[in-house]
Every structure is written in C-alpha cells, then in structure tokens.
Design a protein around this motif. Sequence first.
Motif: not given
Length: 381
Positions: A179-182, A212-218, A220-221
């Motif tokens: 569940e990691s962001l960019h 890689h939580f690519i569809n989570k708001p926040g 940055d793809l």
Amino acid sequence: MTTLPALPADLTTPAYVLDMAALERNMATAARLRREAGCRVLLATKAFAMPAAFGLMRESLDGTTASGEYEARLGRETFGKEVHVYAPAYGPGEVERLLSIADHIYFNSPGQIGLYLAQAKAAGREIGIRINPGYSNATLGGALYDPCAPCSRFGTTMDRLGELPWGDIDIMHTHTLCESLHDGSVGLIEHVARTLGDYVRRVKAVNFGGGHFINKPGYDLSALIAAIKAFKAEFGVDVILEPGAGLVVDTGYLVSSVLDVHWNEKDIAILDTSASTHMPDVLEVPYKPPVFEAGEPGERGHDVILAGKTCMTGDVIGEYSFARKLKPGDRVVFGDMMQYSLVKNNVFNGTPLPDLAVLDKDGTYRVVKRFGYRDFADKLG
Ligand SMILES: Cc1ncc(COP(=O)(O)O)c(C=O)c1O
C-alpha cells in the motif's frame, strides 16, 4: 471511497459486487503506466482473482503472477498472456508441474535455485531470483506486511548474492512494498539502482513486485513513470511491476443486511456478513473498513457497532454512526472490498459465502457465482 452506484433493491445478501466502471478507471491507470514507462504490468492474483473481470483486465495488463501451482494454473486457464510464479519454497513435484503452466519461475534462495535451475532451464523457462534489498516502506500493518522486516523469509539477503548463479538468472525480483504511494515505489527503484547496480547489469529484467498503490488518491503516477524510465535508461533492462491491491482498490463492495439489533450498553447490529469470514483483513491487519452512508461514532446521530454472526467474540467490524437507527432488513454496504477480501474468505461456523456479482457499466447486476451448503461440506471432506 467512490460514490455508491445504484444497486438492485432486491439483491440477495451477502454479496461481493465488482463495479466494472470503477475497474475500468483503474485499468486506465495501468494502461498509462505501461504505455508511458514502457514497462510490463502483471496482476498479482493473490490480491484479486475473479475470472469474470479478466476480459477487461487482460486488455490493459501483460499477464498474471502467482504464489504457487494453483494460482499459476488459474492465471493460465482464465487470464492467459504471461504467467509468472514465485513461492518462498516449492513443494515436491511443483516445479515440474509448473514447467507446463508458467513462463517465468522465480526462486527465493540459493538453495531453491540450486535444486531446480537445471530442470527449469532445460524447459526453456525464464529464471527469476527474489532478493531482499533491505528496503522497508510497507505502509500497512508494520512488520506484518514488511517483506524486509527482521528475519523475513522472503528473498536472498544481500550478504548471499555471491552464491547465486547470475549467468543463468534472467529476472531480479524485489517485492518490498505494501500500500505504498509513489515515494515508496520511487524509493525502491532508486535503492535497487544504488545498491544492486552491478547485479542488475547481469539480468534481462527487474521485477519491482507489488504494493505500488497506483490507483490510490495521492499516488503520483508521473513520478513512478519517470523513475522507471530513468532506471531503464541507466541499466538497459526491462521493468516489470506486479501490483494486486493497487489495480483493484475501490472497485467493489460487500453488501450485507442487518439480521438483528442487539443491546448491550450500545446498539449492536448483527449482520449476515462477518469480519472473520468475509473480510478477514479487518481483523488481521487490523483496519476499519469504509461503510457507505456511515460516519464515525457521534457524527450522524445513531451510533451502532457492526458485528458478524459467527461465534467468535472478536468478530466485530467496528463502531459507526448512521443518520437513522438500523433495523432488521436494512442494508449495510462496505466499500473497497475487492482487494484480498474475497480471495481470503472462509466458511468458519458454516457461514455461507457471499455471492460473487458484477455491476456492469450499464447498471446490469449479474450474479456470477452463488455458493451453498456443498461448498462448506465438501471442504470438510
Ligand atoms: C511477491 C508479491 N508480489 C505481489 C504482491 C501484491 O501486492 P499488493 O497486493 O500489495 O500490490 C505480493 C503481496 O503480498 C507479493 O508477495
């Protein structure tokens, strides 16, 4: 959480409902990632496996990755495209059977690769090795979900890299996120570039795992795309990602009904669903799942504890508040229920499994699988 689309008033509960419009939005993110970063993206079927969704997912993904023979077979039979498989250790005969199912077989340690390398190479399979690069960024559950936690069984540690047959290895694998962001994704890529560069130059591809939580708001793809492009430019290798949760976050619901409202100091709504059987991560992580039209206690006037109907005292989902008092027959809808809930569910206490259903883009509701007594009894032999 997305807004809840219209669901049929008379749908049978409990039911996991996949929202195809939401899944299509998530798949557009994966398609952009593949297109702009020039990387391969696989679905980790450990997080989500509903063949009814695979027609749509197949268009935007390169294949699936499995945790062993059964998932690999499911990927081969129902998804197609590339099948990758990794297990911390393979059982007797498993690698031999996998040779006719998977294209890419990953090993965990010098011992495992030593046992199976010749067999897998002779069959023309691509060989992967999982490395523990010592990079901790899992944002969920602390050590419980950190593959690089102390004494983790996942991956060859940095001090043993010299024991590996690098001349025969095609793919380096480093799954470390959850569940990691960019910042986590980019941090991992840069960490591997910094600490494993000499080994990266000896392989054809690097698989940066899932989490890689690519569809989570926040998320940055663009930052991830830039990091992958820089990595590819520096090392001249292919890049693979294998998210599960990040592909299906916020794409479906668990719809339940209130069976009774019990009183013991507080209102306790007993549901036809349960944490321990239908959303086990609520207890394991633990976390409090989102509920539509509900707020935190004290926010909306009528506080109530939502609880399961199993005999386990701790089968409690959490305390919420609603604008009106819940009564038997009312519907309670949990959000973000496609990741891990349905693949991990169980029939403890003889609890019936929820329907598996799909809400199509035109609003059509389809039950793709209904379970019954036999599913419970057959499991018991
Ligand atoms: C090796 C590996 N790949 C991919 C995943 C998928 O991770 P996630 O669902 O967090 O994206 C996991 C999850 O445990 C994993 O262990």
